[in-house]
Structures are given as structure tokens and as C-alpha cells.
Design a protein around this motif. Sequence first.
Motif, PDB file in Angstrom:
ATOM      1  N   MET A 250       4.639  -1.348 -10.540  1.00 36.17           N
ATOM      2  CA  MET A 250       3.557  -0.455 -10.498  1.00 36.17           C
ATOM      3  C   MET A 250       4.255   0.647  -9.596  1.00 36.17           C
ATOM      4  O   MET A 250       5.148   0.488  -8.666  1.00 36.17           O
ATOM      5  N   ARG A 251       4.159   2.138  -9.992  1.00 31.50           N
ATOM      6  CA  ARG A 251       4.530   3.260  -9.249  1.00 31.50           C
ATOM      7  C   ARG A 251       3.634   4.089  -8.766  1.00 31.50           C
ATOM      8  O   ARG A 251       4.063   4.563  -7.490  1.00 31.50           O
ATOM      9  N   SER A 252       2.388   4.028  -9.083  1.00 28.40           N
ATOM     10  CA  SER A 252       1.553   4.602  -8.253  1.00 28.40           C
ATOM     11  C   SER A 252       0.312   4.051  -8.400  1.00 28.40           C
ATOM     12  O   SER A 252      -0.482   3.618  -9.333  1.00 28.40           O
ATOM     13  N   ILE A 253      -0.764   4.175  -7.072  1.00 33.91           N
ATOM     14  CA  ILE A 253      -2.045   3.533  -7.154  1.00 33.91           C
ATOM     15  C   ILE A 253      -3.036   4.692  -6.428  1.00 33.91           C
ATOM     16  O   ILE A 253      -2.685   4.998  -5.581  1.00 33.91           O
ATOM     17  N   VAL A 254      -4.224   4.636  -7.129  1.00 32.19           N
ATOM     18  CA  VAL A 254      -5.416   5.228  -6.439  1.00 32.19           C
ATOM     19  C   VAL A 254      -6.346   4.230  -6.168  1.00 32.19           C
ATOM     20  O   VAL A 254      -6.596   3.524  -6.979  1.00 32.19           O
TER      21      VAL A 254
END
Length: 146
Positions: free
Chosen positions: A8-12
Motif C-alpha cells: 500500500m502506497r497511500s491511504i485516505v
Amino acid sequence: MTFRRPKMRSIVFLCVRNSARSQMAEGLGRAIFGGDVRIQSAGSEPSHVNPWAVEVCREIGIDLTGQTSKFVGTIDPDSVDTVIRLCDEEVCPVSLSDKQHYYVPIEDPASDDPSLGREQMLARFRRARDEIKEQLASLAAILDRA
């Protein structure tokens, strides 16, 4: 041939007001995932960072004071690969529909009930903080094994 799930590279993190749950998740996410994952939060009706959220996160060494409440429409879809919705009974913002979504219902600790005293409010926010922390630690453990 063995396939590995991409990291996973980015989470919002999303919730309605982007004031408590998603703000705590943003701060906790940065602490748990470190610099390996870009962490953001937003809401469909942004307001302000709740002072109770700031206080209970400070108790465990997480500083939310530099964070701001943001509208989900300001999040660049290309900057996100995973959406985690934290709403419980209210209608959670649905956006970034082509991204990987997780639904983690956390009861909103904020309340306008004037009969709730300081200790009751702190208890509500600590419970939400601890639930979010537990969920993110579990997600981090799963990603480490991927």
C-alpha cells in the motif's frame, strides 16, 4: 509462479466532518506506517479538528495540531490507492470509487450533549482512538506479511 500483493502506497481516511475519527486515523496512520505510506484524511462536510481528538492523541504521543479539516473533493485521486471509511451510523462520503475501499465503522465520539462531562468525553474519544489504533495495527501486520 508466486504473486505478491503490492504494498500500500497511500491511504485516505474519510468521515463526514473530518474532525475526529479521520483526524485521529491520520495521525495514528503516520505513526504506524511511517514514511512508507502517504496518509491523508478528508470529509464530505469538513469542519475543524476536534480539540478532544487532539487531547487524547497527545496522551499517546501523537500530535494532531498541524492537521486541518479538508473536503474530500480536494484530494487528488492519483495520490490515493486505498480509501478507509470510518463512519458508523451516518452516511460516509463515497468518493474515489475506483480505489480499494475498506469500511471500518467507528462510533463518532463527538457529541453535543451538554450532560456529558469532561471525563465522559475523554472516555468516548479514547475508545475511538484505541479502536482506530487497533484496526491500523492489524492492517499494518497484514501488509507486512503480504
